[in-house]
Design an enzyme around this catalytic site. Structure first.
Site, mmCIF file in Angstrom:
data_model
loop_
_atom_site.group_PDB
_atom_site.id
_atom_site.type_symbol
_atom_site.label_atom_id
_atom_site.label_comp_id
_atom_site.label_asym_id
_atom_site.label_seq_id
_atom_site.Cartn_x
_atom_site.Cartn_y
_atom_site.Cartn_z
ATOM 1 N N GLY A 32 2.953 4.648 12.935
ATOM 2 C CA GLY A 32 3.665 3.431 13.361
ATOM 3 C C GLY A 32 3.041 2.838 14.616
ATOM 4 C CE LYS A 92 -1.875 3.035 1.868
ATOM 5 N NZ LYS A 92 -1.702 4.442 1.450
ATOM 6 C CD GLU A 115 13.592 1.128 9.385
ATOM 7 O OE1 GLU A 115 13.866 2.096 10.124
ATOM 8 O OE2 GLU A 115 14.391 0.212 9.133
ATOM 9 C CB CYS A 165 13.401 8.920 7.942
ATOM 10 S SG CYS A 165 14.542 7.934 6.959
ATOM 11 N N GLY A 178 7.024 5.140 7.881
ATOM 12 C CA GLY A 178 6.204 6.344 7.903
ATOM 13 C C GLY A 178 6.368 7.039 9.236
ATOM 14 C CB SER A 179 4.344 9.650 10.822
ATOM 15 O OG SER A 179 3.101 8.987 10.815
ATOM 16 C CB THR A 180 6.714 8.345 15.445
ATOM 17 O OG1 THR A 180 8.085 8.196 15.055
ATOM 18 C CG2 THR A 180 6.528 7.836 16.856
ATOM 19 C CD GLU A 229 10.056 12.992 10.981
ATOM 20 O OE1 GLU A 229 8.918 12.556 11.202
ATOM 21 O OE2 GLU A 229 10.940 12.320 10.416
HETATM 22 P P1 NAD Z 1 2.590 8.544 7.188
HETATM 23 O O1 NAD Z 1 2.780 7.879 8.492
HETATM 24 O O2 NAD Z 1 1.613 9.639 7.110
HETATM 25 O O3 NAD Z 1 2.158 7.498 6.068
HETATM 26 C C1 NAD Z 1 2.919 6.346 5.804
HETATM 27 C C2 NAD Z 1 2.021 5.313 5.182
HETATM 28 O O4 NAD Z 1 1.041 4.926 6.135
HETATM 29 C C3 NAD Z 1 1.252 5.797 3.953
HETATM 30 O O5 NAD Z 1 1.175 4.741 3.016
HETATM 31 C C4 NAD Z 1 -0.109 6.088 4.507
HETATM 32 O O6 NAD Z 1 -1.150 5.984 3.561
HETATM 33 C C5 NAD Z 1 -0.258 5.016 5.567
HETATM 34 N N1 NAD Z 1 -1.203 5.357 6.624
HETATM 35 C C6 NAD Z 1 -1.534 6.573 7.104
HETATM 36 N N2 NAD Z 1 -2.459 6.456 8.075
HETATM 37 C C7 NAD Z 1 -2.728 5.147 8.212
HETATM 38 C C8 NAD Z 1 -3.587 4.396 9.055
HETATM 39 N N3 NAD Z 1 -4.377 4.972 9.956
HETATM 40 N N4 NAD Z 1 -3.606 3.047 8.941
HETATM 41 C C9 NAD Z 1 -2.800 2.435 8.036
HETATM 42 N N5 NAD Z 1 -1.975 3.098 7.201
HETATM 43 C C10 NAD Z 1 -1.932 4.441 7.291
HETATM 44 O O7 NAD Z 1 4.055 9.007 6.738
HETATM 45 P P2 NAD Z 1 4.471 9.803 5.429
HETATM 46 O O8 NAD Z 1 4.028 11.220 5.618
HETATM 47 O O9 NAD Z 1 4.051 9.084 4.196
HETATM 48 O O10 NAD Z 1 6.064 9.716 5.478
HETATM 49 C C11 NAD Z 1 6.841 10.545 6.231
HETATM 50 C C12 NAD Z 1 7.281 9.871 7.509
HETATM 51 O O11 NAD Z 1 7.982 8.668 7.203
HETATM 52 C C13 NAD Z 1 8.252 10.698 8.315
HETATM 53 O O12 NAD Z 1 7.907 10.634 9.673
HETATM 54 C C14 NAD Z 1 9.593 10.007 8.065
HETATM 55 O O13 NAD Z 1 10.540 10.214 9.078
HETATM 56 C C15 NAD Z 1 9.185 8.593 7.969
HETATM 57 N N6 NAD Z 1 10.194 7.802 7.261
HETATM 58 C C16 NAD Z 1 10.985 6.932 7.978
HETATM 59 C C17 NAD Z 1 11.987 6.195 7.333
HETATM 60 C C18 NAD Z 1 12.872 5.245 8.109
HETATM 61 O O14 NAD Z 1 13.566 4.439 7.474
HETATM 62 N N7 NAD Z 1 12.898 5.280 9.431
HETATM 63 C C19 NAD Z 1 12.167 6.337 5.961
HETATM 64 C C20 NAD Z 1 11.357 7.224 5.260
HETATM 65 C C21 NAD Z 1 10.366 7.942 5.918
#
Ligand code: NAD
Length: 504
Positions: free
Chosen positions: A254, A196, A272, A307, A249-251, A407
Site C-alpha cells: 500500500g 490486476k 485497504e 484483513c 493488500g498489505s500495508t 499481521e
Molecule cells: P499484497 O500486498 O502482497 O498484494 C496485493 C496486490 O498487490 C496483489 O495483486 C499483488 O500482485 C500486488 N502487488 C504486490 N507487489 C506489488 C508492487 N510492488 N507493485 C504493484 N502491485 C503489487 O497482499 P496479499 O498478500 O495479496 O493480500 C493480503 C493482504 O491484504 C493482507 O495484508 C490483508 O490484511 C490485506 N487485505 C486488506 C483488506 C481491507 O479491506 N483492508 C481486505 C483484504 C485483504
C-alpha cells in the site's frame, strides 16, 4: 443452477465440476472485451494449495499489456460515462443475475485457486459480490450534484463526474469479492477499470470480466491483466492515464502505491490494507458462549486470512481463565482442515506453501517469546501435500510480542489479559493498524466510551464481523484510507466540477 441448489452438491459433484473447469481453463488476459495472450508471452503457474498441483499456466502481463488495457479502458470511458444511468443500471442488474447463473463455475475456480472452502464461497463470497453490484447499481441514478445559493446574477452548480480509468489491484483472500468491492462502485459511477488480480488466485476474475460483457457492457469497460505484482501491478499504478488506483493488500505494498502516484501523475490512491484487530471481552460480558464463539470464528474462519480477523483477543483478568477454558473446549475442534471442495469442510489450506511457512514461523517466534501454545501450531498429518495449518491458540501473550504486533494472516489466535477498561483501550490502540475492533460488555456507557476511544474504522459491539452494504468498511492509521461497500465508496470514484455562470 442457483446458489441454493449448488449448496446441496456433494464433494463428488464438486470434484466433477472442478475436472470440467480444469480441462480447459481460461488463462489469457481480458482486454477490450476479448481474451488475448500476453504481448511478450510471459507465463506464471497458479497452484492448488490443497495438494500442490499446478492448476493452470497463466498469461503474465507486463507493461506492454498494461498499456493496451489502459488504452482500451480510456477509449471506452467516453461512451460508458455518458451512457444513461438507467441503461448502466440495467447492465449491472443483469450482471448480478449472470453471477448467479454461473455460480458453479465461479465457485469452483475460487475454491481451487485460493483453497477457500466451497461452502464459504457459496455462503459469503458470491452473495457478497451480488449484493455489492446490486447496491452500487441502485445508486447510479441517485448520484446528484447541487445548485448553491448565490447572488441573483449568478448560477452556480456542482456536477459529480467520474474520474476516468481506475486501476484496481486486489488481493487473494477473497479474490472475487475484493475485486468487486472496487469494480462495482467504479463502473457504477461511470469509470472504466483495469483490474490486476493477485497472482496467487488469478482464475475467477477473468470470468467476472467476461460475464460483464455478456451482461451488455461495452468492451473496454472492465479489463483484467493478470501478472506479477512488481511487474504488472507496478506498471498499472505508475501509468499516467490512470486517474485513480484502488488497492487492497498489505500495508507494505500500500505504501508503494503512494510512491507510484507521486512518481507519476499524482493519481488518487485509495488503500485497504492490513489489520491486527482486537476483540475486547470485558468482565461483564453478557453471553460468554457467543463471545467465545465470536472469538474463534473471528480468527479461524477463512483460515485466518482476513484483513479484519480478530487476531488479538483482549480478555479482562476476572474472566481470563474461564474464557480460555471455554475457547479450548469449544474452539479447538470447531474448524477441521480438509478438502475445500467437500461442502462439509470449514477450513482449507493457506493460500500457498510460502504462506504456510510464514504462519508456522510465527508459531516458532511465539514459542521463543514465551507465549503458551494451547493447541495447534502444526500441520494436519493427513494433509501434508497441501499448505495446511491447524487452528492455533496462544495464551499468555503480551502486546509487545511479535504475534501481537504483526499481521500473521493465518489461523493463529493470541489471548492477551488486561486489567480494566483503560488498559484495554491502551492495548487495543497500541498498534500501527486500525481496521476493526469489537467490544463485549453489558454496560452501555462503557460500550460507547470504547467505541469513541478505539482507533479503528469499524467497531462492533457484542458481535463481530457483522454488517451490510450500508456499512463503511475501511481502516484508520496504517490499515488504509478508503471505505468500501457504502455510498462513500461509490462517491470516492467521482469528482466534483463547479460551473459558475454569470447571467447578466
Ligand atoms: P499484497 O500486498 O502482497 O498484494 C496485493 C496486490 O498487490 C496483489 O495483486 C499483488 O500482485 C500486488 N502487488 C504486490 N507487489 C506489488 C508492487 N510492488 N507493485 C504493484 N502491485 C503489487 O497482499 P496479499 O498478500 O495479496 O493480500 C493480503 C493482504 O491484504 C493482507 O495484508 C490483508 O490484511 C490485506 N487485505 C486488506 C483488506 C481491507 O479491506 N483492508 C481486505 C483484504 C485483504
Amino acid at each position: 443452477m442457483s446458489i441454493d441448489e449448488l449448496s446441496k452438491y456433494s464433494a463428488k459433484k464438486w470434484h466433477a465440476a472442478a475436472n470440467r473447469e480444469l480441462a480447459n481453463p481460461e488463462t489469457r488476459l481480458f482486454i477490450g472485451g476479448e481474451f488475448v495472450d500476453a504481448i511478450n508471452k510471459g507465463r506464471f503457474d497458479t497452484i492448488n494449495p490443497a495438494n500442490g498441483n499446478v492448476l493452470a499456466s497463466m498469461s503474465a502481463g507486463d507493461a506492454a499489456d498494461i498499456d493496451a488495457a489502459v488504452a482500451a479502458a480510456k477509449k471506452a470511458f467516453r461512451g460508458w460515462s455518458r451512457t444513461a444511468p438507467r441503461e448502466r443500471m440495467e447492465i449491472l442488474y443483469r450482471y448480478v443475475e449472470l453471477l448467479g447463473e454461473n455460480a458453479e463455475q465461479l465457485a469452483v475456480l475460487e475454491s481451487l485457486d485460493m483453497g477457500k472452502p466451497i461452502s464459504d464461497v457459496l455462503a459469503i463470497d458470491l452473495p457478497g459480490c451480488q449484493d455489492t453490484i446490486q447496491f452500487m447499481a441502485e445508486y447510479i441514478d441517485k448520484i446528484e450534484g447541487s445548485v448553491t445559493s448565490t447572488e441573483a446574477d449568478v448560477l452556480h452548480y456542482v456536477l459529480r463526474e467520474p474520474l476516468g480509468v481506475v486501476a484496481a489491484i486486489s488481493p487473494w483472500n477473497y479474490p472475487m469479492l475484493m475485486a468487486i468491492w472496487k469494480i462495482a462502485p467504479a463502473i457504477a459511477a461511470g469509470n472504466t477499470v483495469v483490474l490486476k488480480p493477485a497472482e496467487q488466485a488469478p482464475l475467477s476474475c477473468l470470468l467476472l470480466a467476461k460475464l460483464f460483457i455478456e451482461a451488455g457492457a461495452p468492451p473496454g469497460v472492465f479489463n483484467v491483466v493478470n501478472g506479477i505484482g512488481e511487474v504488472a501491478g507496478k506498471a498499472l499504478a505508475l501509468h499516467n492515464d490512470v486517474a485513480k488506483v484502488t488497492f487492497t493488500g498489505s500495508t507494505e505494498v500500500g505504501k508503494l502505491m503512494l510512491q507510484y502516484a507521486g512518481q507519476s501523475n499524482m493519481k488518487r490512491v485509495s488503500l485497504e490494507c492490513g489489520g491486527k484487530s482486537p476483540q475486547i471481552f470485558m468482565a461483564d460480558v453478557a453471553d460468554m458462549e457467543s463471545a467465545v464463539s465470536a472469538a474463534y470464528n473471528g480468527i479461524f474462519s477463512n483460515m485466518g486470512e482476513v484483513c479484519n480477523a480478530g487476531s488479538r483477543l483482549l480478555v479482562d483478568r476476572p474472566i481470563y481463565d474461564e474464557f480460555i477454558e471455554r475457547f479450548i473446549a469449544t474452539g479447538k475442534n470447531a474448524y477441521q482442515p480438509g478438502d475445500p471442495l467437500d461442502p462439509l469442510t470449514n477450513m482449507g489450506p493457506m493460500v500457498t506453501h510460502d504462506a504456510q511457512k510464514r504462519v508456522l514461523s510465527y508459531v516458532e517466534i511465539a514459542n521463543k517469546e514465551g507465549a503458551k501454545l494451547q493447541f495447534g501450531g502444526d500441520v494436519p498429518t493427513a494433509l501434508k501435500a497441501g499448505a495446511y495449518v491447524n487452528p492455533t491458540l496462544f495464551t499468555g501473550v503480551n502486546n509487545s510480542m511479535r504475534i501481537a504486533r504483526e499481521e500473521i494472516f493465518g489461523p493463529v489466535a493470541a489471548v492477551i489479559p488486561f486489567d480494566g477498561v483503560d488498559e484495554a483501550i491502551a492495548i487495543a490502540n497500541d498498534t500501527i493498524y486500525g481496521l476493526a475492533a469489537s467490544v463485549w460488555t453489558q454496560n452501555l456507557s462503557r460500550a460507547h466510551k470504547l467505541v469513541r476511544e478505539i482507533e479503528a474504522g469499524v467497531v462492533w459491539v457484542n458481535c463481530f464481523d457483522e454488517g451490510d452494504m450500508t456499512q463503511p468498511f475501511g481502516g484508520y492509521k496504517q490499515s488504509g484510507n478508503a471505505r468500501d461497500k457504502c455510498v462513500e465508496s461509490l462517491l470516492s470514484y467521482t469528482q466534483s466540477k463547479s460551473a459558475w455562470i454569470r447571467l447578466d
